[in-house]
Design a protein around this motif. Structure first.
Motif, mmCIF file in Angstrom:
data_model
loop_
_atom_site.group_PDB
_atom_site.id
_atom_site.type_symbol
_atom_site.label_atom_id
_atom_site.label_comp_id
_atom_site.label_asym_id
_atom_site.label_seq_id
_atom_site.Cartn_x
_atom_site.Cartn_y
_atom_site.Cartn_z
ATOM 1 N N LEU A 80 0.837 -1.191 0.000
ATOM 2 C CA LEU A 80 0.000 0.000 0.000
ATOM 3 C C LEU A 80 0.875 1.245 0.000
ATOM 4 O O LEU A 80 1.868 1.313 0.735
ATOM 5 C CB LEU A 80 -0.907 0.016 1.238
ATOM 6 C CG LEU A 80 -1.851 -1.163 1.434
ATOM 7 C CD1 LEU A 80 -2.661 -0.985 2.709
ATOM 8 C CD2 LEU A 80 -2.780 -1.334 0.246
ATOM 9 N N VAL A 81 0.504 2.223 -0.808
ATOM 10 C CA VAL A 81 1.251 3.481 -0.869
ATOM 11 C C VAL A 81 0.263 4.645 -0.863
ATOM 12 O O VAL A 81 -0.922 4.489 -1.185
ATOM 13 C CB VAL A 81 2.143 3.562 -2.134
ATOM 14 C CG1 VAL A 81 3.221 2.498 -2.103
ATOM 15 C CG2 VAL A 81 1.303 3.426 -3.402
ATOM 16 N N GLY A 82 0.767 5.825 -0.514
ATOM 17 C CA GLY A 82 -0.051 7.033 -0.569
ATOM 18 C C GLY A 82 -1.301 6.943 0.278
ATOM 19 O O GLY A 82 -1.289 6.443 1.406
ATOM 20 N N ASP A 83 -2.416 7.408 -0.287
ATOM 21 C CA ASP A 83 -3.675 7.412 0.456
ATOM 22 C C ASP A 83 -4.167 6.004 0.769
ATOM 23 O O ASP A 83 -4.892 5.799 1.747
ATOM 24 C CB ASP A 83 -4.744 8.170 -0.324
ATOM 25 C CG ASP A 83 -4.580 9.686 -0.224
ATOM 26 O OD1 ASP A 83 -3.763 10.136 0.595
ATOM 27 O OD2 ASP A 83 -5.275 10.407 -0.957
ATOM 28 N N ALA A 84 -3.787 5.027 -0.061
ATOM 29 C CA ALA A 84 -4.166 3.643 0.237
ATOM 30 C C ALA A 84 -3.471 3.176 1.520
ATOM 31 O O ALA A 84 -4.072 2.457 2.332
ATOM 32 C CB ALA A 84 -3.797 2.725 -0.924
ATOM 33 N N THR A 115 -10.467 -6.099 1.954
ATOM 34 C CA THR A 115 -10.326 -4.655 1.770
ATOM 35 C C THR A 115 -8.880 -4.284 1.487
ATOM 36 O O THR A 115 -8.610 -3.406 0.656
ATOM 37 C CB THR A 115 -10.852 -3.905 3.010
ATOM 38 O OG1 THR A 115 -12.220 -4.254 3.240
ATOM 39 C CG2 THR A 115 -10.757 -2.397 2.817
ATOM 40 N N LEU A 116 -7.934 -4.943 2.145
ATOM 41 C CA LEU A 116 -6.516 -4.681 1.859
ATOM 42 C C LEU A 116 -6.185 -4.987 0.405
ATOM 43 O O LEU A 116 -5.478 -4.224 -0.257
ATOM 44 C CB LEU A 116 -5.619 -5.518 2.780
ATOM 45 C CG LEU A 116 -5.631 -5.189 4.264
ATOM 46 C CD1 LEU A 116 -4.588 -6.043 4.993
ATOM 47 C CD2 LEU A 116 -5.371 -3.712 4.519
ATOM 48 N N ALA A 121 -5.143 -2.865 -5.064
ATOM 49 C CA ALA A 121 -5.500 -2.922 -6.486
ATOM 50 C C ALA A 121 -5.881 -1.549 -7.031
ATOM 51 O O ALA A 121 -6.152 -1.418 -8.229
ATOM 52 C CB ALA A 121 -6.643 -3.908 -6.703
ATOM 53 N N GLY A 122 -5.924 -0.552 -6.159
ATOM 54 C CA GLY A 122 -6.216 0.800 -6.610
ATOM 55 C C GLY A 122 -7.687 1.127 -6.751
ATOM 56 O O GLY A 122 -8.049 2.094 -7.419
ATOM 57 N N ARG A 123 -8.546 0.348 -6.122
ATOM 58 C CA ARG A 123 -9.978 0.643 -6.190
ATOM 59 C C ARG A 123 -10.273 1.938 -5.432
ATOM 60 O O ARG A 123 -9.535 2.316 -4.509
ATOM 61 C CB ARG A 123 -10.787 -0.520 -5.630
ATOM 62 C CG ARG A 123 -10.832 -1.725 -6.578
ATOM 63 C CD ARG A 123 -11.601 -2.883 -5.984
ATOM 64 N NE ARG A 123 -12.909 -2.482 -5.484
ATOM 65 C CZ ARG A 123 -13.703 -3.293 -4.786
ATOM 66 N NH1 ARG A 123 -13.310 -4.537 -4.493
ATOM 67 N NH2 ARG A 123 -14.879 -2.882 -4.369
ATOM 68 N N PRO A 124 -11.346 2.652 -5.789
ATOM 69 C CA PRO A 124 -11.675 3.915 -5.120
ATOM 70 C C PRO A 124 -11.746 3.745 -3.597
ATOM 71 O O PRO A 124 -12.386 2.818 -3.091
ATOM 72 C CB PRO A 124 -13.036 4.286 -5.716
ATOM 73 C CG PRO A 124 -13.035 3.648 -7.066
ATOM 74 C CD PRO A 124 -12.283 2.349 -6.889
ATOM 75 N N LEU A 125 -11.093 4.658 -2.886
ATOM 76 C CA LEU A 125 -10.932 4.510 -1.444
ATOM 77 C C LEU A 125 -12.229 4.702 -0.660
ATOM 78 O O LEU A 125 -12.535 3.927 0.249
ATOM 79 C CB LEU A 125 -9.881 5.504 -0.923
ATOM 80 C CG LEU A 125 -8.478 5.417 -1.521
ATOM 81 C CD1 LEU A 125 -7.596 6.481 -0.896
ATOM 82 C CD2 LEU A 125 -7.893 4.038 -1.294
#
Length: 228
Positions: A80-84, A115-116, A121-125
Motif C-alpha cells: 500500500l502506498v499514498g492514500d491507500a 479490503t486490503l 489494487a487501486g480501487r476507489p478509497l
C-alpha cells in the motif's frame, strides 16, 4: 475459541518496542484482537511483524497478554502506498480502538483481508472505507437500518433525517443543518455511489455513528489525510 497453541491466520495491527529486544504486538485474527509479546523482535520474526502481511501465528498463554510461539508468512504482503497506505492504517486504528480483546469476529477478519487487497489494487478509497466502517459497526452490534427509520417507516426519498445514535434514523420536519436526505440514505442502502452527495453523506453518517464508540478521542490516522 480454538486452542491458542494452534496456528491461526493473523495480521499485525500495531507493534511497539517492549523491554530490551521484544515487541508488544496487536494482532487481528478470526478469533478477535489478540495482544502478544514477540521475543527477539529484531530478528527474522521482527521483519514479519509489520502491517498488511498475511501471517500464520501460534499464540501461547491463557492470560490476556499472550506470547508468540511461531510466526510465519502466509502469503504475499499487501503493498500500500499514498492514500491507500493511510487508509490501511485507518482501518488498523479503528480495529484497535473498537474491537474488544479476544472477541471473535471471523467475518470482520475476512472483510479486512479483502479490503486490503482492494486497496492495493487501486480501487476507489471512499466506498471501501465506508463499507468497512458499516460492516464493523454491524458486526459489533451498533448497526442500524438505512432503508427505514426508528419507527419502522420506509425512508422517504424526499424526507430529511438525523441519526439517533444506537437507535437509528429519525425523520425531521424542520430544516436544520447536518440532516441526511432520503435520496442519500436510499443510495447508501444500495451502495449506489453514483447518486450525487451519497459518498459525502455516508462519510458524515459513519463519523457520527463511530464517534460515540471512540469515546471522543480523535483517530490519529485521520490526520494523515490532511497532510500535504
Amino acid at each position: 475459541m480454538p486452542p491458542l497453541d494452534l496456528a491461526q491466520p493473523a495480521y499485525v495491527l500495531h507493534s511497539r518496542a517492549y523491554r530490551e529486544s521484544s515487541a508488544l504486538v496487536d494482532f487481528l485474527t478470526p478469533q478477535g484482537r489478540l495482544r502478544a509479546v514477540l521475543r527477539s523482535a529484531r530478528g527474522k520474526a521482527g521483519t514479519l511483524a509489520r502491517p498488511f502481511v498475511p501471517l500464520e501465528v501460534e499464540f501461547r498463554g491463557r492470560g490476556e497478554l499472550k506470547n508468540v510461539g511461531r510466526m510465519e508468512s502466509a502469503g504475499v504482503a499487501t503493498w500500500l502506498v499514498g492514500d491507500a497506505l493511510f487508509s490501511g492504517l485507518y482501518l488498523n486504528e479503528l480495529l484497535i480502538r473498537l474491537l474488544a480483546a479476544e472477541d471473535p469476529h471471523p467475518q470482520v477478519f475476512e472483510h479486512y483481508a479483502a479490503t486490503l487487497v482492494a486497496l492495493a489494487a487501486g480501487r476507489p478509497l471512499e466506498p471501501l472505507l465506508r463499507s468497512f466502517e458499516w460492516r464493523l459497526l454491524d458486526a459489533l452490534g451498533y448497526g442500524f437500518a438505512l432503508s427505514e427509520d426508528i419507527h419502522g417507516e420506509p425512508i422517504a426519498a424526499d424526507g430529511r433525517y438525523r441519526l439517533q445514535v444506537d437507535a437509528g434514523l429519525e425523520r425531521v420536519e424542520l430544516i436544520q443543518p447536518g440532516l441526511f436526505h432520503g435520496t442519500e440514505l436510499l443510495a447508501m442502502a444500495e451502495a449506489d455511489w453514483s447518486t450525487v452527495g451519497a459518498l459525502a453523506a455516508a462519510k458524515r453518517l459513519m463519523r457520527q455513528a463511530l464517534a460515540v464508540h471512540l469515546g471522543g478521542k480523535p483517530l490519529v490516522s485521520r490526520e494523515l489525510f490532511r497532510k500535504p
